[in-house]
Design a protein around this motif. Sequence first.
Motif, short mmCIF file in Angstrom:
data_model
loop_
_atom_site.label_atom_id
_atom_site.label_comp_id
_atom_site.label_asym_id
_atom_site.label_seq_id
_atom_site.Cartn_x
_atom_site.Cartn_y
_atom_site.Cartn_z
N UNK A 83 0.85 -1.19 0.00
CA UNK A 83 0.00 0.00 0.00
C UNK A 83 0.89 1.24 0.00
N UNK B 150 -7.89 4.16 -4.18
CA UNK B 150 -9.01 4.48 -3.31
C UNK B 150 -8.97 5.96 -2.97
N UNK C 185 -15.20 6.70 -1.82
CA UNK C 185 -14.38 5.92 -0.90
C UNK C 185 -14.37 4.44 -1.24
N UNK D 182 -17.88 -1.17 5.99
CA UNK D 182 -18.14 -1.29 4.56
C UNK D 182 -18.08 -2.74 4.11
N UNK E 60 -14.23 -3.61 4.55
CA UNK E 60 -13.16 -2.69 4.95
C UNK E 60 -13.68 -1.71 5.99
N UNK E 61 -12.73 -1.08 6.69
CA UNK E 61 -13.06 0.09 7.47
C UNK E 61 -13.29 1.25 6.51
N UNK E 62 -13.86 2.34 7.02
CA UNK E 62 -14.34 3.38 6.11
C UNK E 62 -13.24 4.17 5.43
N UNK E 63 -12.17 4.52 6.05
CA UNK E 63 -11.20 5.46 5.53
C UNK E 63 -10.49 5.01 4.26
N UNK E 64 -10.05 6.01 3.47
CA UNK E 64 -9.38 5.70 2.20
C UNK E 64 -8.04 5.01 2.40
N UNK F 5 -7.56 2.45 4.07
CA UNK F 5 -7.77 1.03 4.30
C UNK F 5 -7.99 0.25 3.00
#
Lengths: 115, 113
Positions: A50, A95, A101, B31, B94-98, B100
């Motif tokens: 990542x 993303x 998102x 999510x 996934x968790x919400x934040x970008x 992740x």
Amino acid sequence: AQTVTQSQPEMSVQEAETVTLSCTYDTSENNYYLFWYKQPPSRQMILVIRQEAYKQQNATENRFSVNFQKAAKSFSLKISDSQLGDTAMYFCALRTMEYGNKLVFGAGTILRVKS
Amino acid sequence: DVKVTQSSRYLVKRTGEKVFLECVQDMDHENMFWYRQDPGLGLRLIYFSYDVKMKEKGDIPEGYSVSREKKERFSLILESASTNQTSMYLCASSLFGTENGYTFGSGTRLTVV
């Protein structure tokens, strides 16, 4: 609009050699995250690496590293000392909040490691 | 070890049947997503959910519906299965934040005959 392009449908590499998979993307946002996923024949998608767009330093995870060129919107994956277990489909993904998102995936590159 | 579990690895159904694909995650992720994967077409988003009771259409929702009554479970429903819905179906959470990434299930290969 967000797009992720992987221009190499298939690649092959000899065991122990190095291979680079290409990925380009497009987004109007300044902060975002890029990912490489691996999908071996078992079908399980695995997160490989990542990269945060604000970080200039390229991410590294053991034999996997990226070459992140923000201005060129390029995010290539380098696999060093390739192993037979690296044979898989590799997906590049982006993303951002721009696309609600959610991850946007490239079409994938099939990598075959030969003995 | 965190997990996304899809109820079936292989499934064969007849045309016109109602099909349920179940996905359960144990990571308390907000999510959840359903994709289908076809050769040459990559991963295409069918539906997603940002939280319990919420659902949003993805890029190819036609012929599908979803249900998310509990945070950990996201079901994909094929109301009347057709042969063009033969595909690999992947669930992710996934968790919400970008920042992740997604955690994926191991996929369900559905064949409609």
